[in-house]
Design a protein around this motif. Structure first.
Motif, mmCIF file in Angstrom:
data_model
loop_
_atom_site.group_PDB
_atom_site.id
_atom_site.type_symbol
_atom_site.label_atom_id
_atom_site.label_comp_id
_atom_site.label_asym_id
_atom_site.label_seq_id
_atom_site.Cartn_x
_atom_site.Cartn_y
_atom_site.Cartn_z
ATOM 1 N N MET A 186 42.550 33.769 45.694
ATOM 2 C CA MET A 186 43.452 34.592 44.945
ATOM 3 C C MET A 186 43.682 34.240 43.358
ATOM 4 O O MET A 186 43.519 35.229 42.562
ATOM 5 N N VAL A 187 43.786 32.840 43.289
ATOM 6 C CA VAL A 187 43.554 32.579 41.709
ATOM 7 C C VAL A 187 42.906 32.966 40.882
ATOM 8 O O VAL A 187 42.712 33.532 39.712
ATOM 9 N N GLY A 188 41.460 32.571 41.626
ATOM 10 C CA GLY A 188 40.209 33.241 40.892
ATOM 11 C C GLY A 188 40.192 34.672 40.480
ATOM 12 O O GLY A 188 39.767 34.960 39.542
ATOM 13 N N VAL A 189 40.463 35.291 41.784
ATOM 14 C CA VAL A 189 40.404 36.907 41.370
ATOM 15 C C VAL A 189 41.464 37.349 40.308
ATOM 16 O O VAL A 189 41.329 38.203 39.545
ATOM 17 N N ALA A 190 42.749 36.685 40.374
ATOM 18 C CA ALA A 190 43.963 36.980 39.511
ATOM 19 C C ALA A 190 43.161 36.581 38.008
ATOM 20 O O ALA A 190 43.787 37.495 37.168
ATOM 21 N N ALA A 191 42.712 35.613 37.840
ATOM 22 C CA ALA A 191 42.312 35.138 36.448
ATOM 23 C C ALA A 191 41.120 35.997 35.969
ATOM 24 O O ALA A 191 40.898 35.962 34.852
ATOM 25 N N ALA A 192 40.561 36.756 36.777
ATOM 26 C CA ALA A 192 39.691 37.786 36.215
ATOM 27 C C ALA A 192 40.218 39.012 35.885
ATOM 28 O O ALA A 192 39.401 40.017 35.657
ATOM 29 N N ALA A 193 41.696 38.893 35.643
ATOM 30 C CA ALA A 193 42.527 40.315 35.347
ATOM 31 C C ALA A 193 42.230 41.181 36.288
ATOM 32 O O ALA A 193 42.652 42.443 35.877
ATOM 33 N N ALA A 194 42.173 40.923 37.580
ATOM 34 C CA ALA A 194 42.165 42.163 38.644
ATOM 35 C C ALA A 194 43.627 42.175 39.170
ATOM 36 O O ALA A 194 44.631 41.519 38.789
ATOM 37 N N ASP A 195 43.849 43.385 39.457
ATOM 38 C CA ASP A 195 45.343 43.941 39.767
ATOM 39 C C ASP A 195 45.791 43.372 41.030
ATOM 40 O O ASP A 195 44.995 42.848 41.664
ATOM 41 N N ALA A 196 47.110 43.278 41.107
ATOM 42 C CA ALA A 196 47.732 42.573 42.240
ATOM 43 C C ALA A 196 47.292 43.187 43.645
ATOM 44 O O ALA A 196 47.133 42.548 44.548
ATOM 45 N N GLN A 197 47.015 44.425 43.746
ATOM 46 C CA GLN A 197 46.403 45.146 44.920
ATOM 47 C C GLN A 197 44.874 44.291 45.350
ATOM 48 O O GLN A 197 44.820 43.860 46.528
ATOM 49 N N HIS A 198 44.145 44.144 44.425
ATOM 50 C CA HIS A 198 43.105 43.381 44.517
ATOM 51 C C HIS A 198 43.171 42.085 44.934
ATOM 52 O O HIS A 198 42.348 41.244 45.983
ATOM 53 N N VAL A 199 44.270 41.190 44.319
ATOM 54 C CA VAL A 199 44.286 39.863 44.598
ATOM 55 C C VAL A 199 45.010 39.803 46.077
ATOM 56 O O VAL A 199 44.479 39.174 46.829
ATOM 57 N N ILE A 200 45.779 40.571 46.370
ATOM 58 C CA ILE A 200 46.263 40.620 47.989
ATOM 59 C C ILE A 200 45.237 41.133 48.885
ATOM 60 O O ILE A 200 45.118 40.464 49.907
ATOM 61 N N LEU A 201 44.453 41.909 48.645
ATOM 62 C CA LEU A 201 43.076 42.215 49.444
ATOM 63 C C LEU A 201 42.391 40.941 49.697
ATOM 64 O O LEU A 201 41.716 40.618 50.687
ATOM 65 N N THR A 202 42.070 40.111 48.633
ATOM 66 C CA THR A 202 41.399 38.998 48.531
ATOM 67 C C THR A 202 41.918 37.725 49.637
ATOM 68 O O THR A 202 41.299 37.357 50.079
ATOM 69 N N GLY A 203 43.283 38.045 49.332
ATOM 70 C CA GLY A 203 44.103 36.883 50.397
ATOM 71 C C GLY A 203 43.833 37.287 51.908
ATOM 72 O O GLY A 203 43.621 36.578 52.692
ATOM 73 N N VAL A 204 43.991 38.523 52.094
ATOM 74 C CA VAL A 204 43.905 38.925 53.577
ATOM 75 C C VAL A 204 42.647 38.888 53.910
ATOM 76 O O VAL A 204 42.374 38.227 55.239
ATOM 77 N N ALA A 205 41.448 39.035 53.085
ATOM 78 C CA ALA A 205 39.988 38.721 53.572
ATOM 79 C C ALA A 205 39.867 37.201 53.738
ATOM 80 O O ALA A 205 39.103 37.073 54.633
ATOM 81 N N GLY A 206 40.354 36.700 52.811
ATOM 82 C CA GLY A 206 39.991 35.317 52.878
ATOM 83 C C GLY A 206 40.682 34.501 54.114
ATOM 84 O O GLY A 206 40.073 33.648 54.878
ATOM 85 N N ILE A 207 41.969 35.056 54.502
ATOM 86 C CA ILE A 207 42.513 34.469 55.438
ATOM 87 C C ILE A 207 41.884 34.734 57.052
ATOM 88 O O ILE A 207 41.763 33.851 57.686
ATOM 89 N N ALA A 208 41.416 36.007 56.982
ATOM 90 C CA ALA A 208 40.522 36.390 58.228
ATOM 91 C C ALA A 208 39.217 35.667 58.420
ATOM 92 O O ALA A 208 38.899 35.267 59.313
ATOM 93 N N ALA A 209 38.575 35.814 57.257
ATOM 94 C CA ALA A 209 37.346 34.962 57.389
ATOM 95 C C ALA A 209 37.371 33.593 57.632
ATOM 96 O O ALA A 209 36.763 32.911 58.316
ATOM 97 N N GLY A 210 38.281 32.927 56.812
ATOM 98 C CA GLY A 210 38.524 31.374 56.991
ATOM 99 C C GLY A 210 38.976 30.962 58.232
ATOM 100 O O GLY A 210 38.693 30.164 58.692
#
Length: 238
Positions: free
Chosen positions: A42-66
């Motif tokens: 999520m930090v990596g995606v946020a640092a790429a200037a993604a909006d909060a919605q994409h950061v949250i989506l990254t977190g959900v996907a990361g938790i499920a896959a992990g």
């Protein structure tokens, strides 16, 4: 209370950490991985200037896959260990059936090496062979007990559940924070949770508190800095 009573009371009140080794390892590793993997993504995606919605989506996907990855990996790893244990027990059972006297002598030799007088070592080996020879050899020759025996399903479930639990704090932080503050809030929450997990793991495992906490904070900070740098570099290139 007499001195002997106090000793007995202390003995019964002793808390042994070795009985927690299996589930503690899986739970602590899972929670740390869930927290740090999810937060770093999520930090990596946020640092790429993604909006909060994409950061949250990254977190959900990361938790499920992990969580699925942790469960599968732990199950395969511990299943392999369980297979090896069963194979060792089968070989020991075969040896006890065909060469009982040699196995008894081997067991007595183990006790002599541990400091028992030869005559006493023979008596102990005789008694254990009369009671449950396989259990005695499994414990004293192979080092296998009910406490440390491999349990693949338990390890897989513990890993997956703890990964999800560890991944939720940075995800919830992103949901609550939103906007431009999302990166800083995720990082702050993650560091606090890493410190708590390090302290809890040290407490449950009987390890030094400060050392364990500083260790997880150091590597957690490094992981988030690396992913933030990658995300920032990607944003700059694009």
């Amino acid at each position: 209370m007499t001195e002997q009573s106090a000793v007995n009371a202390h003995h019964h009140a002793e808390e042994h950490f070795v009985t927690r080794t299996g589930w503690l390892r899986a739970a602590v590793l899972g929670a740390n991985d869930g927290l740090l993997s999810t937060a770093s993504l999520m930090v990596g995606v946020a640092a790429a200037a993604a909006d909060a919605q994409h950061v949250i989506l990254t977190g959900v996907a990361g938790i499920a896959a992990g969580a699925m990855s942790m469960a599968a990996g732990e199950y395969v790893s511990v299943s392999s260990q369980a297979d090896a244990e069963r194979a060792d027990l089968a070989r020991e059972r075969h040896a006890l059936h065909h060469f009982p006297e040699q196995e008894k002598a081997e067991l007595a030799g183990i006790y002599r090496e541990r400091g028992l007088h030869p005559d006493l070592a023979e008596q102990v080996a005789d008694a254990l062979h009369e009671n449950d020879a396989l259990a005695a050899h499994a414990r004293d020759e192979l080092g296998l007990t009910d406490t440390n025996s491999a349990n693949p399903v338990q390890a897989a479930v513990a890993s997956a559940a703890s990964f999800v639990a560890g991944g939720l704090p940075p995800l919830l932080a992103a949901v609550v924070a939103g906007g431009q503050q999302v990166l800083a809030v995720i990082a702050a929450v993650t560091l606090v949770m890493l410190a708590l997990l390090g302290a809890a793991g040290a407490r449950l495992g009987g390890a030094p508190l400060a050392k364990a906490t500083l260790r997880v904070l150091l590597f957690g900070t490094l992981a988030m800095l690396v992913t933030a740098a990658v995300g920032r570099a990607f944003h700059t290139v694009v």
